[in-house]
Write a protein that holds these residues in place. Structure first.
Motif, PDB file in Angstrom:
ATOM      1  N   ALA A 126       0.846  -1.202   0.000  1.00  0.00           N
ATOM      2  CA  ALA A 126       0.000   0.000   0.000  1.00  0.00           C
ATOM      3  C   ALA A 126       0.880   1.251   0.000  1.00  0.00           C
ATOM      4  O   ALA A 126       0.609   2.204  -0.742  1.00  0.00           O
ATOM      5  N   PHE A 127       1.930   1.255   0.810  1.00  0.00           N
ATOM      6  CA  PHE A 127       2.849   2.400   0.823  1.00  0.00           C
ATOM      7  C   PHE A 127       3.562   2.539  -0.520  1.00  0.00           C
ATOM      8  O   PHE A 127       3.769   3.644  -1.004  1.00  0.00           O
ATOM      9  N   ALA A 128       3.912   1.410  -1.128  1.00  0.00           N
ATOM     10  CA  ALA A 128       4.598   1.442  -2.432  1.00  0.00           C
ATOM     11  C   ALA A 128       3.705   2.023  -3.528  1.00  0.00           C
ATOM     12  O   ALA A 128       4.210   2.536  -4.530  1.00  0.00           O
ATOM     13  N   ASN A 129       2.394   1.955  -3.350  1.00  0.00           N
ATOM     14  CA  ASN A 129       1.461   2.484  -4.344  1.00  0.00           C
ATOM     15  C   ASN A 129       1.239   3.990  -4.244  1.00  0.00           C
ATOM     16  O   ASN A 129       0.559   4.567  -5.085  1.00  0.00           O
ATOM     17  N   PRO A 131       2.296   7.938  -4.610  1.00  0.00           N
ATOM     18  CA  PRO A 131       3.127   8.583  -5.637  1.00  0.00           C
ATOM     19  C   PRO A 131       4.612   8.538  -5.261  1.00  0.00           C
ATOM     20  O   PRO A 131       4.967   8.627  -4.076  1.00  0.00           O
ATOM     21  N   SER A 132       5.442   8.392  -6.245  1.00  0.00           N
ATOM     22  CA  SER A 132       6.884   8.287  -6.045  1.00  0.00           C
ATOM     23  C   SER A 132       7.411   9.423  -5.172  1.00  0.00           C
ATOM     24  O   SER A 132       7.077  10.589  -5.397  1.00  0.00           O
ATOM     25  N   GLY A 133       8.193   9.075  -4.176  1.00  0.00           N
ATOM     26  CA  GLY A 133       8.811  10.058  -3.304  1.00  0.00           C
ATOM     27  C   GLY A 133       7.989  10.444  -2.083  1.00  0.00           C
ATOM     28  O   GLY A 133       8.495  11.115  -1.180  1.00  0.00           O
ATOM     29  N   THR A 134       6.730  10.021  -2.016  1.00  0.00           N
ATOM     30  CA  THR A 134       5.861  10.410  -0.902  1.00  0.00           C
ATOM     31  C   THR A 134       6.382   9.878   0.432  1.00  0.00           C
ATOM     32  O   THR A 134       6.483  10.631   1.413  1.00  0.00           O
ATOM     33  N   VAL A 135       6.696   8.594   0.493  1.00  0.00           N
ATOM     34  CA  VAL A 135       7.168   8.004   1.752  1.00  0.00           C
ATOM     35  C   VAL A 135       8.473   8.666   2.182  1.00  0.00           C
ATOM     36  O   VAL A 135       8.628   9.048   3.344  1.00  0.00           O
ATOM     37  N   GLU A 136       9.393   8.823   1.248  1.00  0.00           N
ATOM     38  CA  GLU A 136      10.682   9.440   1.564  1.00  0.00           C
ATOM     39  C   GLU A 136      10.477  10.854   2.105  1.00  0.00           C
ATOM     40  O   GLU A 136      11.138  11.271   3.059  1.00  0.00           O
ATOM     41  N   HIS A 143      -6.627  -3.969  11.699  1.00  0.00           N
ATOM     42  CA  HIS A 143      -7.329  -4.341  10.478  1.00  0.00           C
ATOM     43  C   HIS A 143      -6.377  -3.980   9.344  1.00  0.00           C
ATOM     44  O   HIS A 143      -5.982  -2.817   9.206  1.00  0.00           O
ATOM     45  N   VAL A 144      -5.977  -4.955   8.563  1.00  0.00           N
ATOM     46  CA  VAL A 144      -5.026  -4.744   7.471  1.00  0.00           C
ATOM     47  C   VAL A 144      -5.761  -4.141   6.286  1.00  0.00           C
ATOM     48  O   VAL A 144      -6.816  -4.645   5.883  1.00  0.00           O
ATOM     49  N   ILE A 145      -5.201  -3.049   5.728  1.00  0.00           N
ATOM     50  CA  ILE A 145      -5.828  -2.373   4.590  1.00  0.00           C
ATOM     51  C   ILE A 145      -4.868  -2.316   3.413  1.00  0.00           C
ATOM     52  O   ILE A 145      -3.644  -2.387   3.581  1.00  0.00           O
ATOM     53  N   ASP A 146      -5.438  -2.148   2.211  1.00  0.00           N
ATOM     54  CA  ASP A 146      -4.649  -2.197   0.984  1.00  0.00           C
ATOM     55  C   ASP A 146      -4.250  -0.822   0.441  1.00  0.00           C
ATOM     56  O   ASP A 146      -3.625  -0.734  -0.610  1.00  0.00           O
ATOM     57  N   THR A 147      -4.610   0.233   1.157  1.00  0.00           N
ATOM     58  CA  THR A 147      -4.355   1.594   0.699  1.00  0.00           C
ATOM     59  C   THR A 147      -4.005   2.473   1.886  1.00  0.00           C
ATOM     60  O   THR A 147      -4.611   2.324   2.952  1.00  0.00           O
ATOM     61  N   VAL A 148      -3.044   3.363   1.714  1.00  0.00           N
ATOM     62  CA  VAL A 148      -2.706   4.320   2.775  1.00  0.00           C
ATOM     63  C   VAL A 148      -3.797   5.382   2.816  1.00  0.00           C
ATOM     64  O   VAL A 148      -4.171   5.941   1.789  1.00  0.00           O
TER      65      VAL A 148
END
Length: 165
Positions: A74-77, A79-84, A156-161
């Motif tokens: 979910a985190f990998a999905n 936009p590029s650079g968001t987590v960083e 509860h595990v979710i598929d989207t941040v």
């Protein structure tokens, strides 16, 4: 097609890991929300973010808490650079806002979801809760595994941040 098969396999493997953890907890080996997430292996990004935000002690606290836990996928999905960007020290307030938007005070189990249509997050905003075709949705995120027990609440595990406004 291959990506869907890999995604399905990842979900199945994560499910087995949670079943093992849940089984262990029923036999006296209680772990808090942070420990359950850290030991699972599907929440490395979430755990790193919780550490960077300084929320480990809070989520190891008495609770109870309900955590909507996005998987690494979910985190990998995002936009590029968001987590960083969120993990940078100067963005700690934004990171805390995103993470606390995934937490509800109290223990809300899947059986309770049919009785509610929204929930107040620790961050202060509401998340929408709905059941469609037997699938629970938190805003635009699907719950892919519910009621993962922890000593101080439930995951509860979710598929989207989930992103606050």
């Amino acid at each position: 097609m291959l990506k869907k098969a890999i995604t399905t396999l990842s979900i199945i493997l994560a499910s087995f890991a949670f079943v093992t953890t849940s089984y262990a907890e029923h036999h006296g080996m209680k772990k808090d929300i942070v420990d359950v997430a850290a030991e699972n292996g599907s929440f490395n990004t979430l755990v790193a973010a919780v550490k960077a935000a300084g929320l480990v002690e809070t989520l190891k606290g008495e609770g109870p808490f309900t955590v909507f836990a996005p998987t690494d996928e979910a985190f990998a999905n995002l936009p590029s650079g968001t987590v960083e960007m969120l993990l940078k020290p100067e963005n700690k307030d934004k990171l805390v806002a995103v993470l606390t938007y995934h937490v509800v005070s109290g223990k809300v189990l899947a059986a309770d979801v049919a009785k509610i249509d929204s929930a107040a997050t620790v961050q202060g905003e509401m998340v929408m809760v709905k059941v469609t075709d037997g699938r629970v949705m938190i805003n635009n995120a699907k719950v892919i595994m519910a009621d993962v027990a922890a000593s101080n609440g439930v995951i509860h595990v979710i598929d989207t941040v989930l992103l606050p406004k």
